[in-house]
Design a protein around this motif. Structure first.
Motif, short mmCIF file in Angstrom:
data_model
loop_
_atom_site.label_atom_id
_atom_site.label_comp_id
_atom_site.label_asym_id
_atom_site.label_seq_id
_atom_site.Cartn_x
_atom_site.Cartn_y
_atom_site.Cartn_z
N LYS A 103 -3.05 5.85 -1.15
CA LYS A 103 -1.89 4.98 -1.29
C LYS A 103 -0.90 5.19 -0.14
O LYS A 103 -0.25 4.25 0.31
N SER A 104 -0.83 6.43 0.33
CA SER A 104 0.06 6.72 1.47
C SER A 104 -0.42 5.98 2.71
O SER A 104 0.38 5.46 3.49
N VAL A 105 -1.74 5.95 2.89
CA VAL A 105 -2.32 5.25 4.05
C VAL A 105 -2.04 3.76 3.94
O VAL A 105 -1.59 3.13 4.91
N LEU A 106 -2.30 3.19 2.78
CA LEU A 106 -2.07 1.75 2.59
C LEU A 106 -0.60 1.40 2.85
O LEU A 106 -0.29 0.41 3.53
N TRP A 107 0.32 2.23 2.30
CA TRP A 107 1.76 1.96 2.45
C TRP A 107 2.18 2.08 3.90
O TRP A 107 2.91 1.22 4.42
N THR A 108 1.73 3.14 4.59
CA THR A 108 2.14 3.37 5.98
C THR A 108 1.63 2.25 6.89
O THR A 108 2.38 1.75 7.75
N TYR A 109 0.38 1.88 6.72
CA TYR A 109 -0.16 0.82 7.59
C TYR A 109 0.48 -0.53 7.29
O TYR A 109 0.67 -1.35 8.19
N GLU A 110 0.86 -0.74 6.04
CA GLU A 110 1.56 -1.99 5.73
C GLU A 110 2.89 -2.04 6.47
O GLU A 110 3.30 -3.10 6.97
N LYS A 111 3.58 -0.87 6.56
CA LYS A 111 4.82 -0.82 7.31
C LYS A 111 4.60 -1.03 8.80
O LYS A 111 5.50 -1.46 9.52
N LEU A 112 3.38 -0.72 9.26
CA LEU A 112 3.04 -0.98 10.66
C LEU A 112 2.60 -2.42 10.88
O LEU A 112 2.30 -2.83 12.01
N GLY A 113 2.56 -3.20 9.79
CA GLY A 113 2.16 -4.59 9.90
C GLY A 113 0.67 -4.80 9.76
O GLY A 113 0.13 -5.83 10.19
N ILE A 114 -0.04 -3.82 9.19
CA ILE A 114 -1.49 -3.89 9.06
C ILE A 114 -1.88 -3.72 7.60
O ILE A 114 -1.57 -2.71 6.97
N LEU A 115 -2.56 -4.74 7.05
CA LEU A 115 -3.07 -4.65 5.68
C LEU A 115 -4.51 -4.14 5.73
O LEU A 115 -5.38 -4.77 6.36
N LEU A 116 -4.74 -3.00 5.10
CA LEU A 116 -6.08 -2.41 5.11
C LEU A 116 -6.80 -2.71 3.80
O LEU A 116 -6.18 -2.82 2.74
N SER A 117 -8.11 -2.78 3.89
CA SER A 117 -8.91 -2.84 2.67
C SER A 117 -9.00 -1.43 2.10
O SER A 117 -8.70 -0.44 2.78
N GLU A 118 -9.43 -1.32 0.84
CA GLU A 118 -9.58 0.00 0.22
C GLU A 118 -10.59 0.84 1.01
O GLU A 118 -10.39 2.04 1.21
N GLU A 119 -11.67 0.20 1.46
CA GLU A 119 -12.70 0.93 2.21
C GLU A 119 -12.14 1.43 3.54
O GLU A 119 -12.41 2.57 3.94
N GLN A 120 -11.37 0.59 4.22
CA GLN A 120 -10.75 1.02 5.49
C GLN A 120 -9.79 2.19 5.26
O GLN A 120 -9.76 3.13 6.04
N ALA A 121 -9.02 2.10 4.21
CA ALA A 121 -8.05 3.16 3.92
C ALA A 121 -8.75 4.49 3.68
O ALA A 121 -8.29 5.54 4.17
N ARG A 122 -9.86 4.47 2.96
CA ARG A 122 -10.60 5.72 2.71
C ARG A 122 -11.17 6.29 4.01
O ARG A 122 -11.13 7.49 4.25
N ARG A 123 -11.70 5.40 4.85
CA ARG A 123 -12.28 5.87 6.11
C ARG A 123 -11.20 6.42 7.04
O ARG A 123 -11.36 7.50 7.64
N ILE A 124 -10.08 5.71 7.14
CA ILE A 124 -9.00 6.15 8.01
C ILE A 124 -8.39 7.45 7.49
O ILE A 124 -8.00 8.33 8.27
N LEU A 125 -8.33 7.61 6.17
CA LEU A 125 -7.79 8.85 5.60
C LEU A 125 -8.62 10.05 6.04
O LEU A 125 -8.06 11.11 6.38
#
Length: 386
Positions: A325-347
C-alpha cells in the motif's frame, strides 16, 4: 499521586547547559536566548555564574537590561568570592549550591557534615542580609544520607531560603526512587522544592516527570538537554509531555520553544540527531508498511501528537520495511498508477535497493523502477513532482 496541574519550568541552559564540554555562549547569545526563553513563557532563568568573571558579568548586564518578565537567577557556591560576584552582577536572586553527599563533602570540600550545615546557615543569612532572595542547591543530593539531607533542608529553611533544589547530580535515580524521595520531602518541609536531573542513565526526563507526579514545585531543565556529561533534563521533552499528555498549565508556548531549540543548537554547535524526540527531522517520517497504512487511515494510530503543533507534517519513504500500500500511495503521488502486480514487483526492487545501498531510493530511482510500457500513468504522463 500528588500531581499538581501547574508547574514552574525553570531554565538553566545559560548556566548548567553552558557547562556542556566545549560550549561557550557569547554575552549577546546569552541575552538573545534569555529573551527568547521569556517569550516562550519561561518565568525563571538561571543565567550563569558571575564568579567566572568579566564576560559573565557582561552577559548579566545585557540580560538584566532587557527587563524580562522572567526572574533572573545567578548561581554560586557558598563562598565569599561567589557571593560578592553575585551581588555585583546586579541580579536579586541567587541559587547557592553546596555538596551534600559524603563522598563530595569528604573529597571535594575536605570537610564535615557539621561544617556544611554551618556554611548553609552562614551564607544564606549573609546573602539575605545583602538583599538577595536565596534558593539553596543541594549538589549530589541523590547520594546524600537521608537524615543529613533533611537536616540541610531544615537549616536552609530556618536561615531564610525560599526553595531547596534536589539535584541528581550524577544521574543515578530512576523514576520510582525519584517519586519516593520527592514525596517524602514534600511531607517534611513547607519549603518549595525543585528537582534538577542529569541524564547519565537516560532517566532525566522520566525522573523530572516522576518528580512532578510527586508534587515538586519546579523543575530545573535545559534546552535540548544540554549539560555536563550526558546532559540535563530536557526542557522541550518535559514541556511537551506535560502539556500534551498531562494537560498541565506550564505557560509555555510549545511552537516558540520548538523554534528556540534550533537557535540554541546552532549557538552551542551541537547538531540535533534526526531521531531526537520532539526535535528530530525524522520523528514524523514513516517507512514501515504497517505504520504507513495506519497513518493513512488515521494519523493518531502512530503519531503521539499532531505534527502541525511544531509546523511539520508526517512523511513517508519507501525502504526494506515498506508494504504494497505504501508503494501504491507513493507512486500515485508521483503521478503513476500501478497495478497490484507492478506494486509487488517494485516492492521487491525497493527492498533489495535499501539493503544493498543502505538508504532509501530517490524519486528518480523510484521512477526508474517502473516498467514504462506496462505502467499506467495517472493522466497519461509521469509527473515529476510530488
Amino acid at each position: 499521586m500528588g500531581t499538581s496541574k501547574k508547574i514552574l519550568l525553570a531554565d538553566t541552559t545559560l548556566r548548567d547547559g553552558e557547562q556542556t564540554p566545549g560550549v561557550a555562549f557569547s554575552p549577546n547569545q546569552k541575552a538573545l536566548i534569555a529573551k527568547r526563553l521569556a517569550q516562550c513563557g519561561l518565568r525563571e532563568i538561571e543565567a550563569g555564574t558571575p564568579s567566572i568573571g568579566k564576560v559573565e558579568m557582561e552577559a548579566f548586564d545585557k540580560i538584566l537590561s532587557l527587563g524580562l518578565s522572567a526572574r533572573i537567577l545567578a548561581w554560586g557556591r557558598m563562598t565569599e568570592e561567589d557571593l560578592k560576584a553575585v551581588k555585583h552582577s546586579g541580579t536579586t536572586t541567587v541559587n547557592l549550591s553546596i555538596p551534600l553527599s559524603d563522598i563530595q563533602i569528604a573529597t571535594k570540600l575536605k570537610t564535615t557534615r557539621s561544617s556544611v550545615l554551618e556554611k548553609i546557615k552562614k551564607y544564606v543569612s549573609k546573602a539575605k542580609d545583602m538583599g538577595l532572595e536565596v534558593a539553596v542547591g543541594g549538589e549530589d543530593a541523590s547520594r546524600a544520607d537521608e537524615h543529613f539531607l533533611m537536616e540541610a533542608i531544615e537549616v536552609a529553611q530556618q536561615s531564610g531560603a525560599f526553595r531547596f533544589r534536589y539535584a541528581d547530580t550524577v544521574g543515578i535515580l530512576d523514576p520510582i526512587l525519584t517519586y519516593k524521595i520527592i514525596s517524602k520531602l514534600k511531607k517534611i518541609t513547607p519549603m518549595l522544592l525543585e528537582f534538577h536531573g542529569h541524564d547519565d542513565f537516560g532517566m532525566a526526563t522520566a525522573n523530572s516527570i516522576a518528580a512532578w507526579h510527586a508534587g515538586v514545585d519546579s523543575l530545573s531543565l535545559t534546552v535540548c538537554g544540554l549539560g555536563e556529561r550526558a546532559g540535563n533534563g530536557s526542557l522541550e521533552e518535559v514541556a511537551f509531555f506535560l502539556s500534551i499528555r498531562e494537560n498541565v498549565d506550564s505557560g509555555i508556548d510549545l511552537k516558540a520553544l520548538f523554534s528556540l531549540c534550533f537557535l540554541v543548537a546552532r549557538f552551542s554547535g551541537r547538531k540535533i540527531p534526526r531521531w531526537k524526540s520532539i526535535l528530530g527531522k525524522d520523528i514524523f517520517l514513516h517507512e514501515s508498511g504497517i505504520h504507513v497504512d495506519g497513518i493513512l487511515k488515521n494519523p493518531r494510530n502512530y503519531e503521539p501528537f499532531n505534527p502541525t503543533i511544531v509546523g511539520r507534517k508526517h512523511r513517508f519513504i519507501l525502504g526494506k520495511h515498506s508494504g504494497r500500500k505504501s508503494v501504491l500511495w507513493t507512486y500515485e503521488k508521483l503521478g503513476i498508477l500501478l497495478s497490484e502486480e507492478q506494486a509487488r514487483r517494485i516492492l521487491d526492487q525497493i527492498r533489495d535497493f535499501a539493503i544493498n545501498n543502505k538508504r532509501t531510493p530517490s524519486k528518480e530511482e523510484l521512477i526508474g523502477f517502473v516498467d514504462t510500457p506496462t505502467a499506467l500513468p495517472a493522466s497519461g504522463t509521469i509527473k515529476k513532482s510530488c
